[in-house]
Design an enzyme around this catalytic site. Sequence first.
Site, PDB file in Angstrom:
ATOM      1  N   GLU A   1       0.451  -4.294   2.820  1.00 21.35           N
ATOM      2  CA  GLU A   1       1.776  -4.539   3.152  1.00 21.35           C
ATOM      3  C   GLU A   1       1.977  -4.897   4.724  1.00 21.35           C
ATOM      4  O   GLU A   1       2.841  -5.761   5.002  1.00 21.35           O
ATOM      5  CB  GLU A   1       2.540  -3.096   2.840  1.00 21.35           C
ATOM      6  CG  GLU A   1       2.631  -3.000   1.284  1.00 21.35           C
ATOM      7  CD  GLU A   1       3.300  -1.536   1.120  1.00 21.35           C
ATOM      8  OE1 GLU A   1       2.688  -0.586   1.332  1.00 21.35           O
ATOM      9  OE2 GLU A   1       4.477  -1.435   0.608  1.00 21.35           O
TER      10      GLU A   1
ATOM     11  N   GLY B   1      -0.653   0.301   2.202  1.00 24.10           N
ATOM     12  CA  GLY B   1       0.213   0.085   3.485  1.00 24.10           C
ATOM     13  C   GLY B   1      -0.375  -1.223   4.367  1.00 24.10           C
ATOM     14  O   GLY B   1       0.042  -1.663   5.220  1.00 24.10           O
TER      15      GLY B   1
ATOM     16  N   ALA C   1      -1.691   3.494   3.699  1.00 25.50           N
ATOM     17  CA  ALA C   1      -1.101   4.607   4.421  1.00 25.50           C
ATOM     18  C   ALA C   1      -2.138   6.035   4.241  1.00 25.50           C
ATOM     19  O   ALA C   1      -3.135   6.036   3.397  1.00 25.50           O
ATOM     20  CB  ALA C   1       0.153   5.371   3.595  1.00 25.50           C
TER      21      ALA C   1
ATOM     22  N   GLU D   1      -1.717   1.624  -5.180  1.00 25.56           N
ATOM     23  CA  GLU D   1      -0.582   2.569  -5.377  1.00 25.56           C
ATOM     24  C   GLU D   1      -0.369   3.363  -6.429  1.00 25.56           C
ATOM     25  O   GLU D   1      -0.765   4.590  -6.703  1.00 25.56           O
ATOM     26  CB  GLU D   1       0.762   2.389  -4.673  1.00 25.56           C
ATOM     27  CG  GLU D   1       0.668   2.347  -3.154  1.00 25.56           C
ATOM     28  CD  GLU D   1       0.364   0.999  -2.402  1.00 25.56           C
ATOM     29  OE1 GLU D   1      -0.117  -0.020  -3.121  1.00 25.56           O
ATOM     30  OE2 GLU D   1       0.426   0.801  -1.066  1.00 25.56           O
TER      31      GLU D   1
HETATM   32  N1  COA Z   1      -6.109   7.659   3.898  1.00 24.52           N
HETATM   33  C1  COA Z   1      -6.931   8.857   4.416  1.00 24.52           C
HETATM   34  N2  COA Z   1      -8.128   8.684   4.225  1.00 24.52           N
HETATM   35  C2  COA Z   1      -8.888   7.381   4.073  1.00 24.52           C
HETATM   36  C3  COA Z   1      -8.175   6.461   3.480  1.00 24.52           C
HETATM   37  C4  COA Z   1      -6.776   6.577   3.392  1.00 24.52           C
HETATM   38  N3  COA Z   1      -5.980   5.370   2.884  1.00 24.52           N
HETATM   39  N4  COA Z   1      -8.851   5.281   3.168  1.00 24.52           N
HETATM   40  C5  COA Z   1     -10.086   5.919   3.314  1.00 24.52           C
HETATM   41  N5  COA Z   1     -10.087   7.004   3.967  1.00 24.52           N
HETATM   42  C6  COA Z   1     -11.158   7.941   4.465  1.00 24.52           C
HETATM   43  C7  COA Z   1     -11.922   8.490   3.262  1.00 24.52           C
HETATM   44  O1  COA Z   1     -11.540   9.714   2.840  1.00 24.52           O
HETATM   45  C8  COA Z   1     -13.309   8.921   3.955  1.00 24.52           C
HETATM   46  O2  COA Z   1     -13.059   9.881   5.054  1.00 24.52           O
HETATM   47  P1  COA Z   1     -14.414  10.900   4.996  1.00 24.52           P
HETATM   48  O3  COA Z   1     -15.602  10.299   5.790  1.00 24.52           O
HETATM   49  O4  COA Z   1     -13.880  12.088   5.657  1.00 24.52           O
HETATM   50  O5  COA Z   1     -14.696  11.190   3.509  1.00 24.52           O
HETATM   51  C9  COA Z   1     -13.595   7.671   5.192  1.00 24.52           C
HETATM   52  O6  COA Z   1     -12.048   7.178   5.277  1.00 24.52           O
HETATM   53  C10 COA Z   1     -14.304   6.472   4.796  1.00 24.52           C
HETATM   54  O7  COA Z   1     -14.079   5.967   3.668  1.00 24.52           O
HETATM   55  P2  COA Z   1     -14.948   6.166   2.169  1.00 24.52           P
HETATM   56  O8  COA Z   1     -13.999   6.141   0.882  1.00 24.52           O
HETATM   57  O9  COA Z   1     -16.065   7.091   2.284  1.00 24.52           O
HETATM   58  O10 COA Z   1     -15.407   4.562   2.356  1.00 24.52           O
HETATM   59  P3  COA Z   1     -15.914   3.513   0.951  1.00 24.52           P
HETATM   60  O11 COA Z   1     -16.540   2.356   1.818  1.00 24.52           O
HETATM   61  O12 COA Z   1     -16.472   4.386   0.028  1.00 24.52           O
HETATM   62  O13 COA Z   1     -14.641   3.070   0.396  1.00 24.52           O
HETATM   63  C11 COA Z   1     -12.114   2.409   0.205  1.00 24.52           C
HETATM   64  C12 COA Z   1     -13.627   2.337   1.035  1.00 24.52           C
HETATM   65  C13 COA Z   1     -11.420   1.540   1.010  1.00 24.52           C
HETATM   66  C14 COA Z   1     -12.630   1.507  -0.946  1.00 24.52           C
HETATM   67  C15 COA Z   1     -11.940   3.695  -0.017  1.00 24.52           C
HETATM   68  O14 COA Z   1     -11.832   4.543   1.205  1.00 24.52           O
HETATM   69  C16 COA Z   1     -10.546   3.825  -0.623  1.00 24.52           C
HETATM   70  O15 COA Z   1     -10.287   3.505  -1.735  1.00 24.52           O
HETATM   71  N6  COA Z   1      -9.517   4.186   0.125  1.00 24.52           N
HETATM   72  C17 COA Z   1      -7.969   4.340  -0.300  1.00 24.52           C
HETATM   73  C18 COA Z   1      -7.360   3.065  -0.447  1.00 24.52           C
HETATM   74  C19 COA Z   1      -6.090   3.524  -0.835  1.00 24.52           C
HETATM   75  O16 COA Z   1      -5.770   3.830  -1.931  1.00 24.52           O
HETATM   76  N7  COA Z   1      -4.958   3.141  -0.148  1.00 24.52           N
HETATM   77  C20 COA Z   1      -3.636   3.159  -0.521  1.00 24.52           C
HETATM   78  C21 COA Z   1      -2.976   4.400  -0.024  1.00 24.52           C
HETATM   79  S1  COA Z   1      -1.375   4.152  -0.502  1.00 24.52           S
END
Ligand code: COA
Length: 263
Positions: free
Chosen positions: A117, A114, A69, A137
Amino acid sequence: MANETYDNVTTDNRDGILWLTINRPKVLNALNAKTVEEIGRVFESALRDDGVRCVIITGAGDKAFVAGADINELATMTPVTGKFVSEQGQSVFLQIERFPKPVIAAINGFALGGGCELALACHIRIASEKAQLGLPEVTLGIIPGYGGTQRMARLLGKGKALELICSGDRIGAAEAEKIGLVNRVVPAEGLAAAAEELGKKIASRSPVAVRAAIEAVNRGGDMPFEEGQLLEATLFGLLCSTEDMKEGMAAFLEKRPAKFPGK
Ligand code: COA
């Protein structure tokens, strides 16, 4: 379907297989409320469209299926809006799970929160070897709110589900296949073809029988065993009245491929 416009998803009907691509690559296809609403609209329209025999969901770009999400939106939630966000996702994902045509997740990268999910709500999951899945989460101080606690426990059993949900750990595609979280892992470059091949195979079977099978497995799984069996027998009986059943049996006896009218 042709008249619908979407900002955060794209649709492409290729020979009856509807590709639904979550398209917010800058945020790794994170689901904001608008995207969830658009996914719901795609399924509503695909339900009425006889030209759709199967739906495949994937993510834009080569990095993510859906990275969860949208945390920018989640960060502003109050108890009232949080409940709404959860209920909206639950309702759209239930629409996917109960969709009467097969829905396949083609997991091309991160399927987190999400996104995991969403994949769990699909009927079948095929993953690229680059995919990573998880429900992180608890690392954000919340729990999965789009049906993940329920679907993951039903799919994997309580122990594995609680390990993944409570640790928030991400697992790779091979591990996901080993524990049954995904049906199959394929090389990244073969993912679309593998999903499409399976979609086409299912689309060639009797649509009314496939619909009944999805209903029996989904609804029956939430019932006591004997009631599930009753549902199975009732649907079995109902199928005996269909043109598809007559065609399927006749085609076998006449040693020719069946051409199902879907009635
Ligand atoms: N919501 C909003 N933005 C998100 C996102 C999310 N769930 N997941 C990634 N993004 C954004 C990042 O903030 C980043 O934005 P920026 O370029 O403006 O900084 C962009 O997507 C790229 O992500 P980044 O974190 O730089 O890539 P990465 O390869 O280093 O890491 C992940 C990838 C997936 C491991 C990491 O983005 C992450 O942990 N995301 C969240 C996952 C999460 O907790 N999801 C559950 C939500 S309930």
